[in-house]
Write an enzyme that holds these catalytic residues in place. Structure first.
Site: not given
Length: 403
Positions: A68, A174, A277, A318, A320
């Site tokens: 998912h 990033c 995160l 980074g 959506r």
């Protein structure tokens, strides 16, 4: 015999030397090259591959959750330097927390400069001048820390001159695609005739591991990151008729958002790179991005535009959610992030290499459409890098007419 002081230049002569050392013009992006490994993984079947490769197929509910997550990323496919057969040789890498750093290093230390060199060769070919004219090399990666470092290995693979000035930027994450452009601007503008080869190369095997119910952050990272490399040639005062500048790097700014170091963080352990995160990272970034934009415009005496849609955009993809929330916060039309979303769909998040791919995508589509500039027909634009810290790199770009 003259004294030492009598043989040295006077202060006014020193100023003259200093002036002669500096370029006359603004740093420009003159060429772009990209490269990725050969193994392609469609996102819609990645959960099957990942759980099979990590011997985790018995974790049925966790696999459903991961599948998912993958399908919500708006990623179509990614490239990696490994396939399932390759991973069978490294059972500790495909475990969750077995010691595996040596194996990961053995893959990344040679793999990172090799992939970066592929991108660099393409950039040099497009540039059209001999590689002996490269004066500086800036190499950036978030994996494979070693000595001699990746910049040394890349220079060796390319056969660059022994007196090339090298810089290696490790473990920035990033936002580093913006960091390297900031470094390159300073080098190009402060060294007359400098031609800076910038290389960003990333391999995600450093953070690959089996899924774990207590560490979904890492699973999210595994659903997002892909392998890739981007290279740029940056220099001031382009040679007319030989070099083809595309974007002027007008101003660069780095900003750390206060009290956010726990929002995105990674830690290198015996088990590889552990990724953490916070769910609030997209909101944290979007709530602070406009202040960064205003700062970069005001620092060069330009009034920020009333409508951010008047610019072209190179945001680090980074994920959506980050693109969605930044787009909404700045009231941007959907097409403004087209290039970034295209790169995210085709390659995933390639860490520092991503913005190089987006620059390449934008300039190619602009040329294909016959637009007036490389920046989607617009003169002014912004490149944004987001990463651990949370650190934001904001770069003001001026697009030149299509040649």
């Amino acid at each position: 015999m003259s004294s030492l002081s009598n043989s040295l230049p006077l202060m006014e002569d020193v100023q003259g030397i200093r002036k002669a050392q500096k370029a006359d013009g603004t740093a420009t992006v003159m060429a772009i090259g990209t490269a990725h490994p050969p193994h392609i993984f469609p996102q819609d079947t990645y959960a099957d591959v990942y759980f099979r490769a990590t011997n985790s197929e018995h974790k049925v509910e966790l696999k459903k959750k991961f599948d998912h997550i993958c399908k919500k990323t708006m990623i179509g496919k990614r490239y990696f330097n490994y396939d399932e057969e390759f991973l069978k040789k490294y059972p500790n890498i495909t475990s969750y927390d077995e010691p595996s750093l040596n194996d990961r290093q053995d893959i990344c230390v040679p793999g990172v400069p090799a992939l970066g060199t592929e991108a660099a060769v393409k950039a040099i070919e497009e540039w059209g001048r001999p590689k002996s004219e490269i004066t500086h090399l800036v190499f950036c990666t978030s994996c494979g820390v070693d000595m001699p470092s990746a910049d040394f290995q890349c220079a060796k693979l390319l056969g660059l001159h022994a007196n090339v000035n090298k810089y290696c930027i490790y473990m920035q994450g990033c936002y580093a695609g913006g960091t390297v452009m900031r470094y390159a601007k300073d080098l190009a503008e402060n060294n007359r005739g400098a031609r800076v080869l910038v290389v960003c190369a990333e391999l995600t095997i450093m953070m690959l591991r089996a899924p774990n119910e207590t560490h979904l952050d890492n699973a999210i990272g595994i659903s997002l990151f892909g392998d890739g490399a981007a290279a740029l040639i940056i220099g001031s005062d382009p040679i007319i008729g030989v070099e083809k500048p595309m974007f002027e790097i007008v101003c660069t700014k780095q900003t750390v958002i206060p009290n956010t170091e726990d929002v995105i963080h990674l830690h290198l352990r015996e088990t590889g790179m552990m990724f953490y995160l916070s769910k609030g990272s997209p909101m944290t970034i979007s709530n602070n991005v406009e202040a960064c934009l205003i700062d970069v415009f005001k620092s060069v005496g330009i009034t920020p535009p009333e409508d951010w849609n008047s610019l072209f955009w190179i945001p680090h993809p980074g994920g959506r959610a980050i693109l969605d929330q930044v787009e909404a916060k700045l009231k941007l039309r959907p097409e403004k992030f087209r290039a970034a979303r295209t790169v995210l769909w085709d390659y995933g998040n390639m860490v520092s290499a991503s913005v190089g791919y987006i620059l390449d995508e934008m300039r190619r589509k602009s040329a294909a459409k016959g637009l007036e500039t490389y920046g989607e027909g617009l003169e002014w634009g912004v490149l944004l890098g987001f990463g651990p810290g949370i650190t934001v790199e904001t770069i003001l770009l001026h697009s030149l007419p299509l040649m």
